[in-house]
Write a protein that holds these residues in place. Structure first.
Motif, PDB file in Angstrom:
ATOM      1  N   ASP A  11       5.717  -2.963  -5.972  1.00 21.24           N
ATOM      2  CA  ASP A  11       4.961  -1.711  -6.081  1.00 21.24           C
ATOM      3  C   ASP A  11       4.023  -1.598  -4.887  1.00 21.24           C
ATOM      4  OD1 ASP A  11       3.402   0.454  -6.749  1.00 21.24           O
ATOM      5  OD2 ASP A  11       2.797  -0.294  -8.711  1.00 21.24           O
ATOM      6  N   ALA A  12       4.233  -0.578  -4.059  1.00 23.51           N
ATOM      7  CA  ALA A  12       3.412  -0.375  -2.871  1.00 23.51           C
ATOM      8  C   ALA A  12       2.352   0.699  -3.077  1.00 23.51           C
ATOM      9  CB  ALA A  12       4.294  -0.003  -1.677  1.00 23.51           C
ATOM     10  N   GLY A  13       2.194   1.178  -4.313  1.00 25.87           N
ATOM     11  CA  GLY A  13       1.182   2.182  -4.616  1.00 25.87           C
ATOM     12  C   GLY A  13       1.625   3.595  -4.311  1.00 25.87           C
ATOM     13  N   ASP A  14       1.007   4.552  -5.004  1.00 25.42           N
ATOM     14  CA  ASP A  14       1.267   5.987  -4.779  1.00 25.42           C
ATOM     15  C   ASP A  14       2.737   6.357  -4.937  1.00 25.42           C
ATOM     16  OD1 ASP A  14      -1.449   6.518  -4.223  1.00 25.42           O
ATOM     17  OD2 ASP A  14      -1.192   5.857  -2.156  1.00 25.42           O
ATOM     18  N   GLY A  15       3.444   5.636  -5.814  1.00 26.28           N
ATOM     19  CA  GLY A  15       4.842   5.955  -6.080  1.00 26.28           C
ATOM     20  C   GLY A  15       5.837   5.327  -5.131  1.00 26.28           C
ATOM     21  N   PHE A  16       5.370   4.523  -4.167  1.00 20.28           N
ATOM     22  CA  PHE A  16       6.262   3.869  -3.203  1.00 20.28           C
ATOM     23  C   PHE A  16       6.579   2.439  -3.640  1.00 20.28           C
ATOM     24  CE2 PHE A  16       3.958   6.938  -0.460  1.00 20.28           C
ATOM     25  CZ  PHE A  16       5.052   7.648   0.021  1.00 20.28           C
ATOM     26  N   VAL A  17       7.704   1.931  -3.147  1.00 16.17           N
ATOM     27  CA  VAL A  17       8.046   0.528  -3.311  1.00 16.17           C
ATOM     28  C   VAL A  17       8.297  -0.077  -1.936  1.00 16.17           C
ATOM     29  CG1 VAL A  17       9.095   0.931  -5.569  1.00 16.17           C
ATOM     30  CG2 VAL A  17      10.551   0.905  -3.526  1.00 16.17           C
ATOM     31  N   ALA A  18       8.193  -1.396  -1.890  1.00 16.91           N
ATOM     32  CA  ALA A  18       8.592  -2.140  -0.697  1.00 16.91           C
ATOM     33  C   ALA A  18       9.641  -3.156  -1.126  1.00 16.91           C
ATOM     34  CB  ALA A  18       7.389  -2.839  -0.073  1.00 16.91           C
ATOM     35  N   LEU A  19      10.570  -3.458  -0.247  1.00 11.07           N
ATOM     36  CA  LEU A  19      11.607  -4.446  -0.519  1.00 11.07           C
ATOM     37  C   LEU A  19      11.283  -5.720   0.247  1.00 11.07           C
ATOM     38  CD1 LEU A  19      14.785  -2.182  -0.232  1.00 11.07           C
ATOM     39  CD2 LEU A  19      13.786  -3.102  -2.326  1.00 11.07           C
ATOM     40  N   ARG A  20      11.139  -6.815  -0.498  1.00 16.87           N
ATOM     41  CA  ARG A  20      10.829  -8.098   0.118  1.00 16.87           C
ATOM     42  C   ARG A  20      12.025  -9.030  -0.045  1.00 16.87           C
ATOM     43  NH1 ARG A  20       5.691 -10.077  -2.326  1.00 16.87           N
ATOM     44  NH2 ARG A  20       7.060 -10.586  -4.075  1.00 16.87           N
ATOM     45  N   ALA A  21      12.579  -9.494   1.064  1.00 18.57           N
ATOM     46  CA  ALA A  21      13.766 -10.348   1.027  1.00 18.57           C
ATOM     47  C   ALA A  21      13.413 -11.735   0.511  1.00 18.57           C
ATOM     48  CB  ALA A  21      14.382 -10.444   2.413  1.00 18.57           C
ATOM     49  N   ARG A  22      14.171 -12.216  -0.466  1.00 20.96           N
ATOM     50  CA  ARG A  22      13.957 -13.569  -0.969  1.00 20.96           C
ATOM     51  C   ARG A  22      14.292 -14.618   0.095  1.00 20.96           C
ATOM     52  NH1 ARG A  22      13.027 -14.860  -6.646  1.00 20.96           N
ATOM     53  NH2 ARG A  22      11.643 -13.164  -7.289  1.00 20.96           N
ATOM     54  N   ALA A  23      15.146 -14.266   1.035  1.00 18.68           N
ATOM     55  CA  ALA A  23      15.598 -15.234   2.040  1.00 18.68           C
ATOM     56  C   ALA A  23      14.458 -15.716   2.924  1.00 18.68           C
ATOM     57  CB  ALA A  23      16.704 -14.624   2.900  1.00 18.68           C
ATOM     58  N   ASN A  24      13.482 -14.832   3.202  1.00 20.45           N
ATOM     59  CA  ASN A  24      12.404 -15.219   4.120  1.00 20.45           C
ATOM     60  C   ASN A  24      11.025 -14.727   3.683  1.00 20.45           C
ATOM     61  OD1 ASN A  24      12.601 -12.485   4.618  1.00 20.45           O
ATOM     62  ND2 ASN A  24      13.104 -12.673   6.802  1.00 20.45           N
ATOM     63  N   GLY A  25      10.949 -14.020   2.509  1.00 14.95           N
ATOM     64  CA  GLY A  25       9.670 -13.536   2.015  1.00 14.95           C
ATOM     65  C   GLY A  25       9.078 -12.407   2.824  1.00 14.95           C
ATOM     66  N   ARG A  26       9.898 -11.740   3.642  1.00 13.83           N
ATOM     67  CA  ARG A  26       9.397 -10.670   4.503  1.00 13.83           C
ATOM     68  C   ARG A  26       9.907  -9.307   4.038  1.00 13.83           C
ATOM     69  NH1 ARG A  26       8.027 -12.803  10.498  1.00 13.83           N
ATOM     70  NH2 ARG A  26       7.121 -14.784   9.849  1.00 13.83           N
ATOM     71  N   TYR A  27       9.173  -8.272   4.440  1.00  9.83           N
ATOM     72  CA  TYR A  27       9.454  -6.924   3.966  1.00  9.83           C
ATOM     73  C   TYR A  27      10.446  -6.189   4.874  1.00  9.83           C
ATOM     74  CZ  TYR A  27       5.423  -7.704   0.966  1.00  9.83           C
ATOM     75  OH  TYR A  27       4.561  -8.218   0.036  1.00  9.83           O
ATOM     76  N   VAL A  28      11.259  -5.370   4.219  1.00  8.80           N
ATOM     77  CA  VAL A  28      12.228  -4.551   4.931  1.00  8.80           C
ATOM     78  C   VAL A  28      11.497  -3.383   5.582  1.00  8.80           C
ATOM     79  CG1 VAL A  28      14.231  -3.034   4.674  1.00  8.80           C
ATOM     80  CG2 VAL A  28      14.099  -5.187   3.375  1.00  8.80           C
ATOM     81  N   VAL A  29      11.825  -3.110   6.841  1.00  7.69           N
ATOM     82  CA  VAL A  29      11.171  -2.046   7.588  1.00  7.69           C
ATOM     83  C   VAL A  29      12.202  -1.036   8.091  1.00  7.69           C
ATOM     84  CG1 VAL A  29      11.289  -3.393   9.737  1.00  7.69           C
ATOM     85  CG2 VAL A  29       9.629  -1.534   9.559  1.00  7.69           C
ATOM     86  N   ALA A  30      11.818   0.238   8.029  1.00  4.55           N
ATOM     87  CA  ALA A  30      12.614   1.289   8.672  1.00  4.55           C
ATOM     88  C   ALA A  30      12.188   1.292  10.139  1.00  4.55           C
ATOM     89  CB  ALA A  30      12.355   2.639   8.013  1.00  4.55           C
ATOM     90  N   GLU A  31      12.764   0.390  10.883  1.00  2.00           N
ATOM     91  CA  GLU A  31      12.345   0.086  12.255  1.00  2.00           C
ATOM     92  C   GLU A  31      12.296   1.332  13.140  1.00  2.00           C
ATOM     93  OE1 GLU A  31      10.577  -1.913  14.158  1.00  2.00           O
ATOM     94  OE2 GLU A  31      11.902  -3.640  13.949  1.00  2.00           O
ATOM     95  N   SER A  32      11.254   1.376  13.979  1.00  2.00           N
ATOM     96  CA  SER A  32      11.064   2.497  14.917  1.00  2.00           C
ATOM     97  C   SER A  32      11.028   3.833  14.190  1.00  2.00           C
ATOM     98  CB  SER A  32      12.169   2.494  15.984  1.00  2.00           C
ATOM     99  OG  SER A  32      12.128   1.296  16.737  1.00  2.00           O
ATOM    100  N   GLY A  33      10.286   3.854  13.062  1.00  2.00           N
ATOM    101  CA  GLY A  33      10.160   5.104  12.311  1.00  2.00           C
ATOM    102  C   GLY A  33      11.472   5.579  11.740  1.00  2.00           C
ATOM    103  N   GLY A  34      12.400   4.652  11.487  1.00  2.00           N
ATOM    104  CA  GLY A  34      13.695   5.010  10.912  1.00  2.00           C
ATOM    105  C   GLY A  34      14.793   5.216  11.929  1.00  2.00           C
TER     106      GLY A  34
END
Length: 400
Positions: free
Chosen positions: A310-333
């Motif tokens: 839960d990222a607040g305000d109705g958003f979610v973030a995806l965190r990879a179990r493989a490395n504990g890091r968050y998925v990013v829409a790189e370069s603004g998507g």
């Protein structure tokens, strides 16, 4: 939460005595009745609505008319959660709050505090601070997010909507809810009824990110207020303080693990896997997150598992179990998605879209575009589509 009132015109001047209408805190959660009515039917006779399995109650000082509440009996009767009135307006504190709050937790229930809102006080920030100062909110796994009860006034001669215009009422609610979130870091739950909310706020649809407790004493869930597409809690029956053990009855819209996510320290949800509809293959954080995500795996292992945070305000973030890091829409998507971020910012936030066929789609906050399994899953995922088609649909699969 008491809803009895005499109807008045919108914007009608407030009686001078309104602020002192009930020095003992006359309001309690009873918004499911029509304006001008008070319900006295026993809640224990109401059937549990079909499709709901998690039950709870809410109580106030009114429920001590016949003596202390038997919280072990409440738990033994199947309740899993409770909301207890803590405060009203700027000055009233429920004298039974601390007792009930502690006893309900000791009985094993998840417990939250609620506040009966008094917009006629015209000072939402002070009122919100008074509530939180007395709500005993704790960032633990048994304390539910606080709730604000926004319903019809209960005293004789009260003006409709407390004498506030729709603009004033909306502004009052926003200031109150914003202050609670600033204090505790979580959105406050809003308890109301559509017959109050829509006319008193002018159908304000901007509060949908707050969890909703909808009141309606009907066989089926009542229509929802403007801004909400689903309820979190439904108060489906009102209690009768003159009958022993008759408390307002609620159901939670979800399972018990989902209920725990409303606490101050939400239980960690099971990881999920995302399976692309276009090729029935799983999304992988390739090379333990070092390479862009791609939907090309036939089974789920560690690299195919993600935490939906839960990222607040109705958003979610995806965190990879493989490395504990968050998925990013790189370069603004503009670049493929990759799981390499250590914190959540604007580019790491997504909105989950529930499609009619049971699949989900992900819309990147970075650019408002949908994630696609490019070339039917043979190319890395990228957030660059303006509409949802077969390539933009995924199944959310529980992995444990």
């Amino acid at each position: 939460m008491s809803a009895g009132l005499a109807l008045g015109a919108l914007g009608m001047a407030q009686p001078a005595s309104a602020a002192d209408a009930a020095p003992d805190g006359g309001g309690h959660a009873n918004a499911g009745v029509k304006p001008g009515a008070r319900t006295t039917s026993a809640s224990t006779s109401a059937a549990i609505p079909a499709g709901y399995t998690i039950r709870g109650i809410d109580v106030s000082s009114h429920d001590h008319n016949l003596g202390p509440i038997d919280w072990p009996a409440v738990a033994a009767g199947g309740a899993k959660f409770a909301y207890v009135k803590a405060t009203e307006g700027h000055t009233y504190r429920n004298p039974y709050f601390a007792e009930d709050y502690a006893a309900a937790k000791a009985a094993g229930l998840l417990v939250g505090a609620y506040h009966f809102a008094r917009p006629d006080g015209r000072d939402p920030v002070t009122e919100a601070n008074f509530f939180i100062d007395n709500a005993q909110f704790a960032k633990d796994s048994q304390t539910l997010v606080p709730m604000v009860d926004i319903e019809w006034p209960y005293w004789s001669g009260a003006p409709t909507c407390y004498g506030l215009t729709t603009t004033e009422m909306s502004a009052w609610i926003k200031s109150f809810t914003d202050q609670v979130k600033a204090r505790i870091g979580r959105p406050v739950m809003i308890y109301t009824n559509t017959n109050y909310w829509n006319p008193c706020t002018g159908n304000n649809a901007s509060f949908g990110a707050n969890p909703l407790d909808i009141a309606g004493y009907t066989a089926t869930r009542p229509p929802l207020p403007a801004g909400w597409t689903t309820e979190t809690i439904w108060q489906y029956a009102a209690g009768d303080p003159s009958t022993p053990g008759s408390y307002s009855q609620n159901v939670f819209n979800g399972d018990y693990p989902a209920l725990t996510r409303l606490t101050g320290a939400p239980a960690v949800a099971a990881p999920i896997a995302l399976r692309a509809r276009i090729n029935s293959r799983y999304v992988v954080a390739e090379s333990a997150g070092a390479k862009p995500l791609i939907a090309n795996r036939t089974s789920v292992g560690l690299w195919e598992q993600f935490d939906m945070v839960d990222a607040g305000d109705g958003f979610v973030a995806l965190r990879a179990r493989a490395n504990g890091r968050y998925v990013v829409a790189e370069s603004g998507g503009a670049q493929p998605l990759i799981a390499n971020r250590t914190s959540v910012g604007a580019w790491e936030k997504f909105t989950v879209i529930d499609n009619a066929d049971g699949s989900i789609s992900l819309r990147a906050n970075a650019n408002g575009r949908y994630v696609v399994a490019e070339n039917a899953g043979t190319q890395p995922l990228i957030a660059n589509r303006t509409s949802i088609g077969p390539w933009e649909k995924f199944d959310r699969i529980a992995t444990s």
